[in-house]
Design an enzyme around this catalytic site. Structure first.
Site, PDB file in Angstrom:
ATOM      1  N   GLY A  43     -14.477  33.106  29.032  1.00 15.71           N
ATOM      2  CA  GLY A  43     -13.252  33.840  29.257  1.00 15.71           C
ATOM      3  C   GLY A  43     -12.378  33.699  28.173  1.00 15.71           C
ATOM      4  N   SER A 115     -18.735  29.913  24.410  1.00 13.95           N
ATOM      5  CA  SER A 115     -17.441  30.505  24.049  1.00 13.95           C
ATOM      6  C   SER A 115     -16.338  29.906  24.536  1.00 13.95           C
ATOM      7  CB  SER A 115     -17.716  31.844  24.705  1.00 13.95           C
ATOM      8  OG  SER A 115     -16.599  32.907  24.156  1.00 13.95           O
ATOM      9  N   TRP A 116     -15.361  30.286  25.237  1.00 19.86           N
ATOM     10  CA  TRP A 116     -14.188  29.733  25.683  1.00 19.86           C
ATOM     11  C   TRP A 116     -14.568  28.431  26.606  1.00 19.86           C
ATOM     12  CZ3 TRP A 116      -9.469  28.231  26.107  1.00 19.86           C
ATOM     13  CH2 TRP A 116      -9.157  27.683  27.149  1.00 19.86           C
ATOM     14  N   ASP A 264     -22.794  36.647  15.119  1.00 22.34           N
ATOM     15  CA  ASP A 264     -21.770  36.670  16.125  1.00 22.34           C
ATOM     16  C   ASP A 264     -20.445  37.256  15.749  1.00 22.34           C
ATOM     17  OD1 ASP A 264     -19.764  36.242  18.313  1.00 22.34           O
ATOM     18  OD2 ASP A 264     -20.726  34.298  18.735  1.00 22.34           O
ATOM     19  N   HIS A 292     -23.322  36.757  19.677  1.00 20.78           N
ATOM     20  CA  HIS A 292     -22.638  36.125  20.758  1.00 20.78           C
ATOM     21  C   HIS A 292     -23.378  36.046  22.071  1.00 20.78           C
ATOM     22  CE1 HIS A 292     -18.772  34.470  22.183  1.00 20.78           C
ATOM     23  NE2 HIS A 292     -18.821  35.034  23.122  1.00 20.78           N
TER      24      HIS A 292
END
Length: 311
Positions: A43, A115-116, A264, A292
């Site tokens: 996120g 990711s986050w 990505d 990604h």
């Protein structure tokens, strides 16, 4: 198609009071006597999903999942404009992880995410390296200002028409402008901002296999996600520029596996490469054919790493 572990239900769950009026939802699944591992969702503001439980061998892992402040089943929910985000920062999330670790009586745990979730994993591990056994992360992001600028401006060169719609009449820092829109007292303004934000997020990933662009329907999930991610990214995660790569030497005694797709567009591969160079002993795996999102190759690498560390 990669076979994950069978669907699993938590054997325990709850809401943990983390202060500032916030309660964080958590759950544990697998083997109560197994190796502790904590999953960090992306996120920021996406929340956990049942499918994340399937990454862990239920016979060997005691897997912990939690919804970060303001999203998922945590309360209060960021979709409510009355929810104050002043106490929702990276430092707060790191402290929440430590509080949860102590609550569950875990001495040390493997940290994983994407990711986050990579940013949060690194921030936590660099703060508490003695509490981390291994790190397995994918779709590497460290939330540097340059990474944020790429995602919400630079990558627009691949999607000029869509980026022009995303920008609209806004000027200056787009992320900060959207963060202000998500705090507007008019619900219609917030809804339109969340819709535009979610469409752009999906557009950046739209060249990947199986990708779809957001359908335009806005509910609590989208409102919370757009509000939280713009809140975090307009402050560059409350991190000094390049801090997580600069301090990666603190992880020298922690085995790490970094998994990334060369295609990505959301998080270009140079960040993963720079992190691997700064982290003594880290293993960088790059799939030339993925982006990604998850892929069979990246999933296989992650499952193999978790299998290797399940001792």
């Amino acid at each position: 198609m990669i076979d994950l572990y069978p669907p699993a239900e938590p054997y325990d769950s709850g809401l943990l009071d983390v202060g500032d009026g916030n309660a964080v939802y958590w759950e544990t699944c697998g083997n109560p006597a197994g190796k502790p591992a904590v999953m960090l969702h992306g996120g920021p503001g996406q929340g956990c999903t049942p499918g994340m439980r399937r990454m862990f061998d239920p016979a060997r892992y005691r897997a912990v999942l939690f919804d970060q402040r303001g999203c998922g089943r945590s309360t209060p929910h960021a979709s409510d404009p009355a929810t104050d985000l002043r106490h929702n920062t990276t430092d707060h999330l790191v402290a929440d992880m430590e509080r949860l670790r102590k609550h569950l009586r875990v001495e040390r745990w493997l940290v994983t995410g994407g990711s986050w979730g990579t940013t949060l994993a690194l921030a936590y591990a660099e703060r508490f390296p003695e509490r981390v056994t291994e790190i397995v992360v994918s779709s590497i992001s460290t939330t540097r200002p340059s990474e944020i600028d790429w995602l919400y401006r630079g990558v627009g060169r691949f999607f000029p028409e869509e980026w022009a719609r995303f920008r609209g009449d806004l000027t200056g820092d787009l992320v900060a402008a959207y963060a202000r829109l998500m705090e507007d007292p008019d619900a219609r303004v917030r809804t339109e901002a969340a819709r535009s934000w979610c469409v752009w997020e999906d557009t950046v990933l739209s060249l990947e296999p199986g990708a779809t662009v957001h359908n335009g329907l806005i509910g609590e999930w989208e409102l919370a996600f757009a509000r939280i991610v713009t809140h975090y990214y307009s402050h560059a995660g409350w991190l000094e520029p390049g801090e997580l790569i600069r301090d990666a030497g603190l992880l020298r005694n922690i085995p790490g596996v970094l998994i990334h797709g060369r295609r990505d567009l959301s998080c270009p591969v140079d960040t993963a490469w720079e992190l691997a160079r700064a982290w003594p002993g880290a293993e960088l795996l790059i799939d030339d054919d993925s982006g990604h999102r998850s892929s069979d190759v990246k999933l296989a690498w992650k499952l193999a790493a978790l299998e290797r560390f399940a001792v």
